[in-house]
Design a protein around this motif. Structure first.
Motif, PDB file in Angstrom:
ATOM      1  N   HIS A  57       0.855  -1.261   0.181  1.00  0.00           N
ATOM      2  CA  HIS A  57      -0.127  -0.146   0.120  1.00  0.00           C
ATOM      3  C   HIS A  57       0.776   1.195  -0.054  1.00  0.00           C
ATOM      4  O   HIS A  57       0.396   2.456  -0.249  1.00  0.00           O
ATOM      5  CB  HIS A  57      -0.967  -0.155   1.280  1.00  0.00           C
ATOM      6  CG  HIS A  57      -0.232   0.005   2.401  1.00  0.00           C
ATOM      7  ND1 HIS A  57       0.201  -1.246   3.113  1.00  0.00           N
ATOM      8  CD2 HIS A  57       0.062   0.920   3.309  1.00  0.00           C
ATOM      9  CE1 HIS A  57       0.663  -0.791   4.281  1.00  0.00           C
ATOM     10  NE2 HIS A  57       0.954   0.526   4.248  1.00  0.00           N
ATOM     11  N   ARG A  58       2.014   1.238   0.315  1.00  0.00           N
ATOM     12  CA  ARG A  58       2.999   2.245   0.248  1.00  0.00           C
ATOM     13  C   ARG A  58       3.768   2.498  -1.077  1.00  0.00           C
ATOM     14  O   ARG A  58       4.662   3.455  -1.287  1.00  0.00           O
ATOM     15  CB  ARG A  58       3.951   2.067   1.362  1.00  0.00           C
ATOM     16  CG  ARG A  58       3.582   1.974   2.766  1.00  0.00           C
ATOM     17  CD  ARG A  58       4.629   1.816   3.759  1.00  0.00           C
ATOM     18  NE  ARG A  58       4.109   1.541   5.123  1.00  0.00           N
ATOM     19  CZ  ARG A  58       4.832   0.832   6.074  1.00  0.00           C
ATOM     20  NH1 ARG A  58       6.024   0.282   5.987  1.00  0.00           N
ATOM     21  NH2 ARG A  58       4.222   0.727   7.172  1.00  0.00           N
ATOM     22  N   VAL A  59       3.022   1.627  -2.153  1.00  0.00           N
ATOM     23  CA  VAL A  59       3.952   1.793  -3.371  1.00  0.00           C
ATOM     24  C   VAL A  59       2.806   2.398  -4.456  1.00  0.00           C
ATOM     25  O   VAL A  59       1.641   1.688  -4.283  1.00  0.00           O
ATOM     26  CB  VAL A  59       4.508   0.367  -3.753  1.00  0.00           C
ATOM     27  CG1 VAL A  59       5.276   0.761  -4.944  1.00  0.00           C
ATOM     28  CG2 VAL A  59       5.242  -0.265  -2.677  1.00  0.00           C
ATOM     29  N   GLY A  68      -2.919   0.679  -7.856  1.00  0.00           N
ATOM     30  CA  GLY A  68      -3.004  -0.735  -7.510  1.00  0.00           C
ATOM     31  C   GLY A  68      -3.876  -1.141  -6.278  1.00  0.00           C
ATOM     32  O   GLY A  68      -4.075  -2.360  -5.970  1.00  0.00           O
ATOM     33  N   LYS A  69      -4.807  -0.247  -6.098  1.00  0.00           N
ATOM     34  CA  LYS A  69      -5.949  -0.388  -4.931  1.00  0.00           C
ATOM     35  C   LYS A  69      -6.782  -1.543  -5.179  1.00  0.00           C
ATOM     36  O   LYS A  69      -7.168  -2.015  -4.454  1.00  0.00           O
ATOM     37  CB  LYS A  69      -6.669   1.040  -4.678  1.00  0.00           C
ATOM     38  CG  LYS A  69      -7.202   1.153  -5.612  1.00  0.00           C
ATOM     39  CD  LYS A  69      -8.261   2.510  -5.392  1.00  0.00           C
ATOM     40  CE  LYS A  69      -9.691   2.435  -5.952  1.00  0.00           C
ATOM     41  NZ  LYS A  69     -10.698   3.456  -5.446  1.00  0.00           N
ATOM     42  N   HIS A  70      -6.783  -1.682  -6.768  1.00  0.00           N
ATOM     43  CA  HIS A  70      -8.022  -2.574  -6.847  1.00  0.00           C
ATOM     44  C   HIS A  70      -7.521  -3.964  -6.663  1.00  0.00           C
ATOM     45  O   HIS A  70      -8.378  -5.077  -6.872  1.00  0.00           O
ATOM     46  CB  HIS A  70      -8.348  -2.328  -8.237  1.00  0.00           C
ATOM     47  CG  HIS A  70      -9.732  -2.303  -8.506  1.00  0.00           C
ATOM     48  ND1 HIS A  70     -10.297  -2.496  -9.931  1.00  0.00           N
ATOM     49  CD2 HIS A  70     -10.826  -2.234  -7.748  1.00  0.00           C
ATOM     50  CE1 HIS A  70     -11.815  -2.449  -9.716  1.00  0.00           C
ATOM     51  NE2 HIS A  70     -11.919  -2.432  -8.542  1.00  0.00           N
ATOM     52  N   HIS A  71      -6.136  -3.981  -6.293  1.00  0.00           N
ATOM     53  CA  HIS A  71      -5.604  -5.447  -6.349  1.00  0.00           C
ATOM     54  C   HIS A  71      -5.662  -5.948  -4.763  1.00  0.00           C
ATOM     55  O   HIS A  71      -5.111  -7.156  -4.464  1.00  0.00           O
ATOM     56  CB  HIS A  71      -4.240  -5.276  -7.003  1.00  0.00           C
ATOM     57  CG  HIS A  71      -4.366  -5.428  -8.417  1.00  0.00           C
ATOM     58  ND1 HIS A  71      -4.217  -6.397  -9.041  1.00  0.00           N
ATOM     59  CD2 HIS A  71      -4.372  -4.402  -9.110  1.00  0.00           C
ATOM     60  CE1 HIS A  71      -4.284  -5.899 -10.478  1.00  0.00           C
ATOM     61  NE2 HIS A  71      -4.461  -4.743 -10.462  1.00  0.00           N
ATOM     62  N   PHE A  72      -5.838  -5.182  -3.938  1.00  0.00           N
ATOM     63  CA  PHE A  72      -6.087  -5.518  -2.704  1.00  0.00           C
ATOM     64  C   PHE A  72      -7.087  -6.492  -2.120  1.00  0.00           C
ATOM     65  O   PHE A  72      -7.938  -6.443  -3.067  1.00  0.00           O
ATOM     66  CB  PHE A  72      -6.110  -4.126  -1.743  1.00  0.00           C
ATOM     67  CG  PHE A  72      -4.625  -3.780  -1.555  1.00  0.00           C
ATOM     68  CD1 PHE A  72      -3.865  -3.904  -0.319  1.00  0.00           C
ATOM     69  CD2 PHE A  72      -4.063  -2.659  -2.697  1.00  0.00           C
ATOM     70  CE1 PHE A  72      -2.540  -3.092  -0.438  1.00  0.00           C
ATOM     71  CE2 PHE A  72      -2.927  -2.175  -2.683  1.00  0.00           C
ATOM     72  CZ  PHE A  72      -2.055  -2.600  -1.481  1.00  0.00           C
ATOM     73  N   ALA A  73      -7.423  -6.620  -0.908  1.00  0.00           N
ATOM     74  CA  ALA A  73      -8.277  -7.345  -0.534  1.00  0.00           C
ATOM     75  C   ALA A  73      -9.578  -7.013  -1.066  1.00  0.00           C
ATOM     76  O   ALA A  73     -10.672  -7.740  -1.501  1.00  0.00           O
ATOM     77  CB  ALA A  73      -8.485  -7.616   0.964  1.00  0.00           C
ATOM     78  N   GLY A  76      -9.957   0.245  -1.426  1.00  0.00           N
ATOM     79  CA  GLY A  76     -10.270   1.102  -0.452  1.00  0.00           C
ATOM     80  C   GLY A  76      -9.375   0.694   0.816  1.00  0.00           C
ATOM     81  O   GLY A  76      -8.999   1.428   1.558  1.00  0.00           O
ATOM     82  N   GLN A  77      -8.848  -0.616   0.681  1.00  0.00           N
ATOM     83  CA  GLN A  77      -8.085  -1.207   1.749  1.00  0.00           C
ATOM     84  C   GLN A  77      -6.767  -0.118   1.585  1.00  0.00           C
ATOM     85  O   GLN A  77      -6.253  -0.035   2.747  1.00  0.00           O
ATOM     86  CB  GLN A  77      -7.879  -2.571   1.316  1.00  0.00           C
ATOM     87  CG  GLN A  77      -6.628  -3.182   2.328  1.00  0.00           C
ATOM     88  CD  GLN A  77      -7.355  -3.563   3.630  1.00  0.00           C
ATOM     89  OE1 GLN A  77      -7.941  -4.550   3.658  1.00  0.00           O
ATOM     90  NE2 GLN A  77      -7.068  -2.807   4.556  1.00  0.00           N
ATOM     91  N   MET A  78      -6.383  -0.097   0.382  1.00  0.00           N
ATOM     92  CA  MET A  78      -4.828   0.603   0.363  1.00  0.00           C
ATOM     93  C   MET A  78      -5.111   2.038   0.954  1.00  0.00           C
ATOM     94  O   MET A  78      -4.354   2.437   1.840  1.00  0.00           O
ATOM     95  CB  MET A  78      -4.793   0.686  -1.201  1.00  0.00           C
ATOM     96  CG  MET A  78      -3.294   1.241  -1.488  1.00  0.00           C
ATOM     97  SD  MET A  78      -2.651   1.190  -3.091  1.00  0.00           S
ATOM     98  CE  MET A  78      -0.916   1.486  -3.210  1.00  0.00           C
ATOM     99  N   GLN A  79      -6.142   2.687   0.485  1.00  0.00           N
ATOM    100  CA  GLN A  79      -6.147   4.049   0.956  1.00  0.00           C
ATOM    101  C   GLN A  79      -6.406   4.134   2.569  1.00  0.00           C
ATOM    102  O   GLN A  79      -5.889   5.025   3.238  1.00  0.00           O
ATOM    103  CB  GLN A  79      -7.704   4.728   0.254  1.00  0.00           C
ATOM    104  CG  GLN A  79      -7.694   6.227   0.844  1.00  0.00           C
ATOM    105  CD  GLN A  79      -8.825   6.996   0.076  1.00  0.00           C
ATOM    106  OE1 GLN A  79      -9.172   6.319  -1.261  1.00  0.00           O
ATOM    107  NE2 GLN A  79      -9.517   7.766   0.676  1.00  0.00           N
ATOM    108  N   ALA A  80      -7.202   3.271   2.963  1.00  0.00           N
ATOM    109  CA  ALA A  80      -7.443   3.175   4.423  1.00  0.00           C
ATOM    110  C   ALA A  80      -6.284   2.976   5.066  1.00  0.00           C
ATOM    111  O   ALA A  80      -5.813   3.571   6.425  1.00  0.00           O
ATOM    112  CB  ALA A  80      -8.234   1.991   4.688  1.00  0.00           C
TER     113      ALA A  80
END
Length: 113
Positions: A57-59, A68-73, A76-80
């Motif tokens: 999330h730091r990249v 790449g936020k769409h690739h997280f669980a 919104g996970q990344m932004q959170a």
DNA sequence: ACAATGACTGAAT
DNA sequence: AATTCAGCCATTG
């Protein structure tokens, strides 16, 4: 099974301090391949199997956008996570990106005086 | 082995 | 200045 290249990427990403962000190009450049930014992103996609966990999330890309936020669980996970570390995110873009930017080429290597 | 893909980046228009 | 095009190179089909 991850290639050595991937593990090397993960190693650098894990070195990103909390509250900081880096870019794919910067990491790729630190690995010796400035054009392998896409490979870095590819490595991030496989970072879910990395151990210990990789703060992907730091990249973000060079624009500071959470590409790449769409690739997280879940989106919104990344932004959170970033906001949880004190990084302001708006419209999927890191605010004060340059201020939070962490370049391994400068912070790690280099004989920064 | 060949072709296509991709969490990117820089150059060209 | 903003949008489009092409290069990049490991991974996957």
């Amino acid at each position: 099974m991850a290639s050595e290249f991937f593990e090397r990427v993960w190693e650098v990403v894990r070195l990103i301090p909390k509250g900081r962000v880096s870019s794919y190009g910067a990491i790729g450049r630190y690995l010796g391949s400035p054009k392998s930014a896409r490979l870095v992103g590819y490595a991030m996609n496989a970072s879910h199997q990395a151990s210990p966990i990789v703060p992907a999330h730091r990249v973000v890309n060079r624009k500071g956008m959470l590409s790449g936020k769409h690739h997280f669980a879940f989106p919104g996970q990344m932004q959170a996570l970033l906001e949880s570390e004190g990084i302001q995110v708006n419209e999927d873009v890191v605010q004060n990106f340059e201020q939070h930017f962490w370049d391994p080429n400068i912070e790690l290597d280099l004989n920064h005086e």
